[in-house]
Structure formats: structure tokens, C-alpha cells
Enzyme design. Sequence first.
Site, PDB file in Angstrom:
ATOM      1  N   LYS A   1      15.055   6.061  89.801  1.00 10.60           N
ATOM      2  CA  LYS A   1      14.969   7.390  90.386  1.00 10.60           C
ATOM      3  C   LYS A   1      15.246   7.356  91.780  1.00 10.60           C
ATOM      4  O   LYS A   1      14.096   7.421  92.528  1.00 10.60           O
ATOM      5  CB  LYS A   1      13.581   7.816  89.718  1.00 10.60           C
ATOM      6  CG  LYS A   1      13.631   9.478  89.966  1.00 10.60           C
ATOM      7  CD  LYS A   1      12.128   9.992  89.263  1.00 10.60           C
ATOM      8  CE  LYS A   1      11.982  11.205  89.574  1.00 10.60           C
ATOM      9  NZ  LYS A   1      12.759  12.157  89.205  1.00 10.60           N
TER      10      LYS A   1
HETATM   11  N1  PMP Z   1      16.391  13.211  84.203  1.00 14.08           N
HETATM   12  C1  PMP Z   1      16.467  13.211  85.482  1.00 14.08           C
HETATM   13  C2  PMP Z   1      17.586  13.462  86.136  1.00 14.08           C
HETATM   14  C3  PMP Z   1      15.207  13.715  86.140  1.00 14.08           C
HETATM   15  O1  PMP Z   1      15.309  13.995  87.539  1.00 14.08           O
HETATM   16  C4  PMP Z   1      13.811  13.675  85.451  1.00 14.08           C
HETATM   17  C5  PMP Z   1      12.546  14.144  86.205  1.00 14.08           C
HETATM   18  N2  PMP Z   1      12.107  13.046  86.707  1.00 14.08           N
HETATM   19  C6  PMP Z   1      13.913  13.455  83.935  1.00 14.08           C
HETATM   20  C7  PMP Z   1      15.119  13.090  83.357  1.00 14.08           C
HETATM   21  C8  PMP Z   1      12.583  13.287  83.139  1.00 14.08           C
HETATM   22  O2  PMP Z   1      11.948  12.114  83.523  1.00 14.08           O
HETATM   23  P1  PMP Z   1      10.373  12.317  83.148  1.00 14.08           P
HETATM   24  O3  PMP Z   1       9.987  12.665  81.942  1.00 14.08           O
HETATM   25  O4  PMP Z   1       9.746  10.686  83.422  1.00 14.08           O
HETATM   26  O5  PMP Z   1       9.895  13.174  84.302  1.00 14.08           O
END
Ligand code: PMP
Length: 329
Positions: free
Chosen positions: A169
Site C-alpha cells: 500500500k
Molecule cells: N484496494 C485499494 C486500492 C485500496 O486503496 C483499498 C483501501 N485500503 C482497498 C483495496 C481495500 O483494502 P482494505 O479493506 O484493507 O481497506
Amino acid sequence: MAGKDVATMEIASKVWKNGEFLDWDDARIHVMSHVVNYGSSVFEGIRCYETVKGPAVFRLKEHMQRLVNSAKIYRMDPAFGRDAFCDATIRLIKDSGLQHCYIRPLIFRGLDEAKPAFGVNPFPNPIDCYIAVWQWGKYLGEEAIENGIDVCVSSWSRITTNSMPAMAKAGANYMNSQLIKMEAILGGFSEGIALDDRGYVSEGSGENIFLVNGGKLFTPPLGASILPGITRDSVIQIAREMGIEIVETQIQRSALYLADEAFFTGTAAEITPIRSVDRITVGQGRRGEVTKRLQEEFFRIITAERPAPFGADWLTFVNAIDEKKTANA
Ligand code: PMP
């Protein structure tokens, strides 16, 4: 204790930086920091929910593990590990007095002002770690959770995992997300869905995606160019416990139009139904039955009204921090 009120948003008065608690206004960096010039950051987005037992952070350990994993991929070696990030977060929330909030941990390459380095090579730049918390409402709007949103397929492809690893991320990934999001907004949609470089469905600009067909759940596999979403994993586990079959597979664009139901998952978006894609109505054009049942269980878990599936421990109770201290005293 008292937070900072900016417009309608309440922000904790302290920011955690490298083991210390700074005043919000002092949490600043130099414009020539590596991160500003070259996008060298990794981060997390985490939610703390108000529950009957006080504020509780949802899947804190898993988020902080993903944070340190993201750092490792980019050869960042922060001075703090997963558990230190977890402890700092709980202390920050506890001291803020906020009953629910959004949590933003950040690790980035800064600037050593005594020995400045301005090149792409990140190794001479120090690694700084921060955590900020603030109150944040529903990302895609309150009524989106019930009525669903209108989305489009983006003309931008998702970054391929061999150029920008989707498992991390990283702040820079969100340049791609911004292209997708801006195009969607300017086209009159709430969100955009990106296809991967082979033309298969990947994810939204900040959400994973699920389809429901014949009572089964379909979602792109972790091997695809997607972030391994923690809400995605939560939904899969809730569905498994409910006896719903989950198929992780490649999804064609046209399958979006033909699905019985579709929804996004994400920390910010939670579980948000999709009612149309490219102005084509999905299913009945409103939240479907399976989506509703998954939402209900999800919201009961995050507010501690029922345990997580299969006896898992998904909530970290903020007030337990002092109980722990008293027990050790
Ligand atoms: N994909 C992307 C590109 C994101 O930014 C997020 C948000 N963090 C998610 C998926 C969903 O991830 P999570 O459920 O861990 O927040």
C-alpha cells in the site's frame, strides 16, 4: 485531550512521530523530503469503531502487518515493528478522547537536513514514521451503504504488479487511483473500476470488488493486481461462516453488467453496494439480499454485537490499554 476542529472534522490534537507525541501543528516536513519529490511512502487506513465496550480498532494487527510488509517491499527499515505501531495507535486514540476515528499510519523517506540528499536513490534519506487520527464519516456517503452507488469502468488500467507491486500500500500507487477517481467523478460517477493490463476486473480506486451470482460470491484472486484488502478478507470469512461459496477468479468486464449483485469493500467504503456500472443497472438496481446479509453481519462484528467468524479476534479495545497497565502495576 481536546481535538482540533477543522470544518466539520474532529482531529486528534496529537500526532505520533518516531515514538513521540507531537502537537498536530508541529507534524510538518521539509518540502525537499524524498517523499514529496518521488512518492516514497507506504501507509495504512484503519478504522476505530464505537462499540458498547468503548472504542475498538478493527483488525489493527493485520493492518500494521500490511504496513510493515509494504515497507519491506520498498526496502524501508523502520525503527518500529508491528506491535509498536499497534501500541502507539491505541495510546493516540485513548488520549484523543475520540469514540470513533480513522487512523492513518505513514512510513516515508524524509530529509536529513544536516546531510541533505535530493536524488532518486532513496538510501541516504531517513525513514520517518507517523500516525494521525481523525473522525471520518462514510467515505462514499451515508446513503450509499443502503442505496448503492453508480460507477464506471475506468479508461485507466490498474498498475501492473511488476511495475508497482499491488501488495504494497504505497502512496505512489494512488497516483493511478487518482486518475481513476477523477475520471469517474468528472463523468458523474461515484467511483471507477479499473481493469488490469490483461483486461480483467481488478478493483476500485480504493476498494476491492465482489459480484454475487446465483448466490455465490465472485472476486478477483489475490494473485491479480489488487491490494490484499482486509475488508475483502473479512467478507470472505463472514461469507464462509454463512455457508456462501466464494470463487476467487478472473472476472470479465461484461460480467459486471450481468451480476445479480455487486459491491465494493474497503476500510473507508466498508461494504458499499454498486447499483449500476457504465449506466447499466446491476441486478435490481439497489442493494441485493446477499450484500445486505453480509453488511448486517459485518456491522454487528465491528460494533462488538457478535464475535468475528470462527472465533477470530478482530477488535482491539482502546480502553483495555489502562486495564492492562493496572493489571501489571
Ligand atoms: N484496494 C485499494 C486500492 C485500496 O486503496 C483499498 C483501501 N485500503 C482497498 C483495496 C481495500 O483494502 P482494505 O479493506 O484493507 O481497506
